[in-house]
Design an enzyme around this catalytic site. Structure first.
Site, short mmCIF file in Angstrom:
data_model
loop_
_atom_site.label_atom_id
_atom_site.label_comp_id
_atom_site.label_asym_id
_atom_site.label_seq_id
_atom_site.Cartn_x
_atom_site.Cartn_y
_atom_site.Cartn_z
N ASN A 12 1.21 -1.31 0.27
CA ASN A 12 0.54 -0.36 -0.19
C ASN A 12 1.06 0.80 0.10
O ASN A 12 1.25 1.42 1.06
CB ASN A 12 -1.00 -0.13 1.53
CG ASN A 12 -1.19 1.18 1.26
OD1 ASN A 12 -1.95 2.32 0.64
ND2 ASN A 12 -2.68 1.67 2.67
N TRP A 13 1.38 1.83 -1.10
CA TRP A 13 1.73 3.04 -1.56
C TRP A 13 1.14 4.20 -0.23
O TRP A 13 2.02 5.45 -0.50
CB TRP A 13 2.34 3.22 -2.71
CG TRP A 13 2.72 2.57 -3.19
CD1 TRP A 13 3.81 0.94 -2.87
CD2 TRP A 13 3.46 2.42 -4.99
NE1 TRP A 13 3.92 0.26 -4.02
CE2 TRP A 13 4.03 0.88 -4.91
CE3 TRP A 13 3.12 3.38 -6.08
CZ2 TRP A 13 4.68 0.81 -5.77
CZ3 TRP A 13 3.69 2.79 -7.04
CH2 TRP A 13 4.64 1.34 -7.05
N LYS A 14 0.97 3.71 -0.03
CA LYS A 14 -0.36 5.53 0.19
C LYS A 14 -0.25 6.62 -0.69
O LYS A 14 0.23 6.53 -2.10
CB LYS A 14 -0.02 5.38 1.70
CG LYS A 14 -0.05 4.75 2.36
CD LYS A 14 -0.07 4.77 4.09
CE LYS A 14 -0.18 3.05 4.43
NZ LYS A 14 0.00 3.38 6.18
N HIS A 98 -9.47 0.87 4.79
CA HIS A 98 -8.23 0.72 5.47
C HIS A 98 -8.40 2.13 6.86
O HIS A 98 -9.23 3.11 6.58
CB HIS A 98 -7.17 1.65 4.51
CG HIS A 98 -5.65 1.57 5.44
ND1 HIS A 98 -5.51 2.70 6.32
CD2 HIS A 98 -5.09 0.97 4.57
CE1 HIS A 98 -4.14 1.91 6.59
NE2 HIS A 98 -3.86 1.12 5.96
N GLU A 100 -6.87 4.55 7.75
CA GLU A 100 -7.70 6.17 7.45
C GLU A 100 -7.88 6.47 6.70
O GLU A 100 -8.16 8.07 7.09
CB GLU A 100 -5.67 5.60 6.31
CG GLU A 100 -4.20 6.35 7.31
CD GLU A 100 -3.32 5.19 6.42
OE1 GLU A 100 -2.95 5.37 5.15
OE2 GLU A 100 -2.14 4.89 7.36
N GLU A 170 -5.63 -5.34 10.62
CA GLU A 170 -4.61 -3.93 10.84
C GLU A 170 -5.08 -3.20 11.87
O GLU A 170 -6.01 -2.48 11.87
CB GLU A 170 -4.09 -3.28 9.43
CG GLU A 170 -4.31 -3.83 8.02
CD GLU A 170 -3.19 -2.24 7.32
OE1 GLU A 170 -2.60 -2.74 7.01
OE2 GLU A 170 -4.64 -1.58 7.00
N GLY A 176 2.18 2.29 10.71
CA GLY A 176 3.40 3.33 10.78
C GLY A 176 3.67 3.78 12.13
O GLY A 176 4.63 5.16 11.92
N SER A 216 3.63 -2.20 10.87
CA SER A 216 4.98 -2.07 10.71
C SER A 216 5.22 -3.77 10.02
O SER A 216 6.76 -4.23 11.13
CB SER A 216 5.17 -2.04 11.96
OG SER A 216 4.40 -0.78 12.33
N GLY A 237 2.26 -0.69 4.68
CA GLY A 237 2.69 0.13 3.91
C GLY A 237 4.24 0.52 4.13
O GLY A 237 5.04 0.57 2.58
N GLY A 238 4.91 1.40 5.21
CA GLY A 238 6.08 1.84 4.96
C GLY A 238 7.20 1.09 3.75
O GLY A 238 8.48 1.35 3.22
#
Ligand code: PEP
Length: 257
Positions: A12-14, A98, A100, A170, A176, A216, A237-238
């Site tokens: 997930n590059w966001k 998600h 977010e 999640e 994150g 993470s 993510g990251g």
């Protein structure tokens, strides 16, 4: 014979990577694992990079995912995109619900449910995100929250559609933050989700559904998480923003496949 669920690693590059940067990253990933079929890999760039990344992924085993969509087919929804629009860009997966989106854009279980149904009606595979906040975990309501989100999002999903759904557990407090759930914490919730799916759809179907862990996840903690009985991959993510770590995660999934 035990059911083998193919592991899935989704990035997930966001809101990161321009189209050009996305192409560079996708090319690096494809060079390393483009023909890998033992594990499913999905890249989810922002909307603006979907088309360019789609060209890089053409003919490769790596799949393309979007990060969101609107449930309606078309109309006056400024700033939104539909399932059909995504399909024309060779998108196969879409992240829905998600945390977010729930937190910053007020998405409710009912709205996420509409999106899940619209995605399935358009042959897009939802990667449905569920998970508790820190306050909910500390208040002892993790399983109740996960149950409410799962049942809410899957309302009206027919058994024959369920195999297209990927669930991502999640824990919001692990996204994150560098705080990863312990393998025991993650496995407990994954097993609970599979139990819920069993109650809703029966064991044979529930055993086929992939439940990813997200929060993470990185090459150093992935092997232990991915070795858990009910953890079928990761939503990353990251660590998906660099080819090296994403490829290492796919390789970690291969190692336990
Ligand atoms: C995510 O946003 O889905 C996620 C898991 O992020 P991170 O890996 O950065 O925690």
């Amino acid at each position: 014979m035990p059911i083998i669920r193919k592991k899935l690693i989704a990035g997930n590059w966001k809101m990161n990577k321009t189209a050009g940067e996305g192409v560079t990253l996708a090319k690096e990933i494809v060079d390393a694992i483009g023909r890998e079929t033992a594990v499913d890999a999905v890249l989810c760039p922002p909307f603006t990079a979907l088309e360019s990344v789609a060209h890089v992924l053409e003919g490769q085993a790596v799949k393309l995912g979007a990060q969101n969509m609107h449930p309606e087919k078309n109309g006056a929804y400024t700033g939104e995109v539909s399932a059909e629009m995504l399909r024309t860009l060779y998108v196969t997966h879409v992240i829905l619900g998600h945390s977010e989106r729930r937190t910053y854009f007020g998405e409710t279980d009912a709205f996420i449910n509409k999106k899940v149904l619209a995605a399935l009606a358009n042959e897009l595979k939802p990667i449905l995100c569920i998970g508790e906040t820190l306050a909910e975990r500390e208040g002892g309501s993790t399983l109740a929250v996960v149950q409410r989100q799962l049942e809410g999002a899957l309302a009206g999903v027919k058994p024959e559609q369920l195999t297209s759904v990927v669930i991502a557990y999640e824990p919001v407090w692990a996204i994150g933050t560098g705080k990863v759930a312990t393998t025991a914490q993650a496995q407990e919730v994954h097993a609970f989700i599979r139990e819920l799916l069993t109650k809703l759809y029966g064991a044979p179907l529930a055993q086929k559904i992939r439940i990813l862990y997200g929060g993470s996840m990185k090459p150093s903690n992935a092997p232990e998480l991915l070795a858990q009985k009910d953890i079928d991959g990761g939503l990353i993510g990251g660590a998906s923003l660099e080819a090296k770590s994403f490829v290492e995660l796919v390789k970690a999934a291969m190692a336990v496949s």
